[in-house]
Every structure is written in C-alpha cells, then in structure tokens.
Scaffold this motif. Structure first.
Motif, mmCIF file in Angstrom:
data_model
loop_
_atom_site.group_PDB
_atom_site.id
_atom_site.type_symbol
_atom_site.label_atom_id
_atom_site.label_comp_id
_atom_site.label_asym_id
_atom_site.label_seq_id
_atom_site.Cartn_x
_atom_site.Cartn_y
_atom_site.Cartn_z
ATOM 1 N N SER A 16 38.358 54.159 38.429
ATOM 2 C CA SER A 16 38.597 53.137 37.406
ATOM 3 C C SER A 16 37.410 52.198 37.293
ATOM 4 O O SER A 16 36.991 51.828 36.194
ATOM 5 C CB SER A 16 39.863 52.339 37.750
ATOM 6 N N LEU A 17 36.857 51.821 38.429
ATOM 7 C CA LEU A 17 35.697 50.928 38.452
ATOM 8 C C LEU A 17 34.474 51.597 37.826
ATOM 9 O O LEU A 17 33.711 50.970 37.083
ATOM 10 C CB LEU A 17 35.394 50.538 39.897
ATOM 11 N N ALA A 18 34.305 52.898 38.120
ATOM 12 C CA ALA A 18 33.136 53.633 37.642
ATOM 13 C C ALA A 18 33.282 54.144 36.213
ATOM 14 O O ALA A 18 32.320 54.638 35.632
ATOM 15 C CB ALA A 18 32.863 54.816 38.578
ATOM 16 N N GLY A 19 34.486 54.047 35.657
ATOM 17 C CA GLY A 19 34.698 54.551 34.305
ATOM 18 C C GLY A 19 34.845 56.051 34.227
ATOM 19 O O GLY A 19 34.716 56.646 33.158
ATOM 20 N N GLY A 20 35.134 56.695 35.371
ATOM 21 C CA GLY A 20 35.317 58.142 35.369
ATOM 22 C C GLY A 20 35.260 58.708 36.767
ATOM 23 O O GLY A 20 34.785 58.055 37.703
ATOM 24 N N CYS A 21 35.734 59.934 36.910
ATOM 25 C CA CYS A 21 35.770 60.615 38.208
ATOM 26 C C CYS A 21 34.672 61.678 38.252
ATOM 27 O O CYS A 21 33.703 61.624 37.498
ATOM 28 C CB CYS A 21 37.143 61.243 38.413
ATOM 29 N N SER A 22 34.831 62.648 39.131
ATOM 30 C CA SER A 22 33.846 63.720 39.240
ATOM 31 C C SER A 22 33.825 64.610 37.996
ATOM 32 O O SER A 22 32.846 65.312 37.756
ATOM 33 C CB SER A 22 34.120 64.571 40.485
ATOM 34 N N ILE A 23 34.907 64.587 37.207
ATOM 35 C CA ILE A 23 34.922 65.327 35.954
ATOM 36 C C ILE A 23 34.464 64.430 34.800
ATOM 37 O O ILE A 23 33.526 64.755 34.071
ATOM 38 C CB ILE A 23 36.330 65.891 35.657
ATOM 39 N N GLY A 24 35.111 63.272 34.639
ATOM 40 C CA GLY A 24 34.770 62.378 33.548
ATOM 41 C C GLY A 24 33.325 61.931 33.571
ATOM 42 O O GLY A 24 32.642 61.896 32.535
ATOM 43 N N PRO A 30 41.519 41.994 36.541
ATOM 44 C CA PRO A 30 40.394 41.049 36.625
ATOM 45 C C PRO A 30 39.212 41.570 37.436
ATOM 46 O O PRO A 30 38.053 41.305 37.098
ATOM 47 C CB PRO A 30 41.019 39.814 37.291
ATOM 48 N N ILE A 31 39.496 42.309 38.510
ATOM 49 C CA ILE A 31 38.409 42.894 39.306
ATOM 50 C C ILE A 31 37.664 43.929 38.483
ATOM 51 O O ILE A 31 36.421 43.966 38.463
ATOM 52 C CB ILE A 31 38.967 43.522 40.601
ATOM 53 N N ASN A 32 38.411 44.775 37.803
ATOM 54 C CA ASN A 32 37.807 45.796 36.947
ATOM 55 C C ASN A 32 36.925 45.154 35.882
ATOM 56 O O ASN A 32 35.787 45.575 35.656
ATOM 57 C CB ASN A 32 38.910 46.622 36.289
ATOM 58 N N ASP A 33 37.446 44.128 35.238
ATOM 59 C CA ASP A 33 36.701 43.452 34.175
ATOM 60 C C ASP A 33 35.476 42.730 34.718
ATOM 61 O O ASP A 33 34.427 42.683 34.055
ATOM 62 C CB ASP A 33 37.607 42.455 33.448
ATOM 63 N N ALA A 34 35.583 42.157 35.918
ATOM 64 C CA ALA A 34 34.467 41.421 36.505
ATOM 65 C C ALA A 34 33.278 42.340 36.758
ATOM 66 O O ALA A 34 32.123 41.984 36.489
ATOM 67 C CB ALA A 34 34.908 40.753 37.814
ATOM 68 N N PHE A 35 33.540 43.539 37.249
ATOM 69 C CA PHE A 35 32.454 44.488 37.501
ATOM 70 C C PHE A 35 31.817 44.961 36.198
ATOM 71 O O PHE A 35 30.605 45.195 36.145
ATOM 72 C CB PHE A 35 32.979 45.686 38.292
#
Length: 353
Positions: free
Chosen positions: A295-303, A127-132
């Motif tokens: 997860s919140l940003a949809g990717g890391c330093s690579i993704g 729910p937190i992920n979806d809310a953002f």
C-alpha cells in the motif's frame, strides 16, 4: 464486461500454478544459491508486456499516465514488502495461487494482507499512507525524465533480456529426476510435464498484456494489480458497497484463486495442508507486512515489479530493486543466520567435548 477480469485472473492463476512462477522463491534463490532463472523469467514477462502495451498506446488503443513518483513510499514500502513475502512464504500473487492449492498458511497470509491493505487505504492508517505520498517527484516516467522516446528503453530492456536468457539456456543442463509419465498428449503437457520458467514467463507476459485492454474496457485504466483489489474484497464485505469496491480488479484476483484451484486439482497437487503454530504466526506477520508495504509503495511484486516496470516508470524499477533487497535481508535472518549460529554451537560443543 467486468467478468473478463475473472477470465484473465483464471488464466494467470492456472499458468502461475503450473509453471511454479514464484517471485519470492526467485528473489530468495538469487541470494541463497546464485540462481537467477526466475529473475530472468521476470525480465522476459516485463519485456513482452512493455513491447505490446506501448505498441497499443502508439496505435491509440490504450491510455496511460505515469503520474508522479512517490519515492519515499516506494522505497520504504517495497523494502518492507520484500521482508513480508519471505515470512509469508509467497508474494501477493503467489499467496493467491498457493491458497488455491489448499495451503492454509497462504490463506492466513492472504487474510492478513487483505486486512492491512484495507486499513492502509481506508482505515486508521490512511494518514500514514498519505504522509509518505507527500514526498513525491513530479515525473514518474523514465523516458520523460530524459526527454526521450520510450522505445530506446524498451529496445535496451529487450536486448539485455535476450542476452541473459540465451546465455542461461546455453549453460550445461543438470538432469532433473521426473516422475513416471502417466498421461499423454495435451493432458501430459498441461498437467504433468514440468514447465520451463521462460515458457511460463512468456505466457505471464502475454496475460499481463491482455489485462490492459480488458481492464480499460471497463473504465479501469490499468493492467494487472493485486493489492487494491484484495483490499476491495474486504472493504466490500464490510460495507456492502458494490458500486465502489467491486470492479474488474476484484474479479481478477478471484480468478487467480479459481484458475490455480483448477490447475492444482487437474494435476493432482491440491490438498489441504495446515501449518504448525510457528509457520502460522510467520504467515500472518508476513501478510501484515505485505499489505503495509504494498500500500505504501503503490503496488506489489506484480503491480510494481511486473506492470510498472513494463511501463518504464521510476516507481516500477525502484520498487523492484527494494523488493529484492528486502527479500535478501529477510532471507539472511530467516535462512543464513540460523545456519551460521547452529554451526557455531556445534563447533563449540565439539571443542568442549
């Protein structure tokens, strides 16, 4: 076909281990010592990937949709991720390849990173992920925002990167002491000679480019990615659902581990190193923040920092900026502030004496 992920990951793990391609250290050094070599190297890898991928797209060999731009999640998540990688001692990919070198602290950070990523994607924090992600702009593509072709942006990136790289290479070289040469020929070049960051970046960029057609051939319409595949491993272990969770990306991250292990063993750099209690806690905490932020940003330093930047998206470049800011913030509290406080205490004790 899915095993091409293992090959691609092994190549990436091998190159990153031998080239010491550490974005955490690179971002940290920008703040602490004004050393921009690794940042310039990242730009080289981004530019090479961008040119290659969009050329393949233009030829109709690849597909890519930028989607929407979840701006709030990208900003907050990337900043948190930047803090996490300093505490963990490595970014997502760096943690995978350093685990292959035998660092127990990286294994701790990796487990925490996988755990929190899984919790964010399919656990109680969904729910937190979806809310953002509700706070989103309809256009993620930078060229589409301005109604332009992508190529002027790629040319601008390539020109800036070339200028920065050439300017850096023209600086006077500081002699670096090296160990006595014990090997010859290809073995010396691969496993003993120090790799230049820019040469490593060229290889990373080419591997990132290779990942696109290999991944899309299996139906996974993306390039390099670390966070979701890392979460998928834990999700598969818990559920046993191979059809849903075992894919090209999972083999990619496992390949990074294997490639790094091979490189470390061949270069005699592999050894198990256990952290002290403080480092272990820091590694676990950093891994949790990494999983949450990525997860919140949809990717890391690579993704985001390598792939989505190359695709000329707002998500990629905004994420890269806030990962760097998060790294600098954590670096201040972890490295700079303790030194300042120690100097003050030392000065006060001398004055009292």
């Amino acid at each position: 076909m899915i095993f091409t992920g293992l090959l691609c990951g092994a190549l990436l793990g091998f190159v990153m281990q031998r080239g010491r391609f550490c974005l955490t250290g690179g971002f940290r050094d920008m703040f602490l010592s004004k050393d921009y070599r690794m940042f310039y190297a990242l730009l080289i890898a981004i530019a090479i990937q961008s040119i290659g991928v969009f050329a393949l797209i233009q030829m109709g060999l690849l597909q890519f949709k930028a989607g929407t731009f979840s701006w709030l999640g990208t900003i907050v998540g990337s900043f948190v991720f930047g803090i996490g990688i300093v505490l963990a001692g490595g970014c997502a990919t760096g943690t995978w390849y350093r685990a292959g070198e035998g660092l127990i602290g990286s294994w701790i950070a990796l487990f925490a990173y996988m755990l929190m990523s899984a919790v964010m994607k399919s656990g109680v924090l969904v729910p937190i992920n979806d809310a953002f992600k509700q706070y989103a702009l309809p256009t993620n593509s930078i060229p589409a925002t301005f109604g332009l072709s992508v190529w002027p942006f790629i040319i601008l990136l390539a020109a800036i990167t070339l200028y920065l790289a050439v300017r850096h290479l023209r600086k006077p070289k500081v002699p670096i002491p090296s160990l006595p040469r014990k090997r010859s020929g290809l073995s010396h070049l691969l496993f003993e000679k120090r790799w230049h960051p820019f040469a490593t970046a060229v290889l990373v960029g080419l591997i990132a480019l290779l990942a696109w057609p290999l991944s899309e051939a299996t139906g996974r319409m993306s390039g390099l990615g670390i966070t979701t595949p890392s979460a998928n491993i834990l999700q598969y272990i818990v559920t046993g659902n191979s059809e849903k969770y075992v894919n090209w990306g999972v083999f990619l991250v496992l390949g990074i581990l294997l490639g790094s292990f091979f490189a470390a063993k061949a270069s005699r750099e592999f050894r198990f190193r256990a952290p002290d209690a403080k480092t272990a806690v820091s590694s676990f905490s950093g891994g949790i923040l990494m999983g949450f932020g990525a997860s919140l940003a949809g990717g890391c330093s690579i993704g985001n920092g390598l792939v989505m930047t190359a695709m000329m998206t707002w998500q990629g470049w905004v994420s890269l900026l806030f990962i760097i800011l998060g790294t600098w913030t954590a670096s201040y509290f972890v490295y700079v502030r303790p030194r300042v406080q120690a100097k003050k205490l030392q000065s006060a004790s001398m004055t009292t004496a």
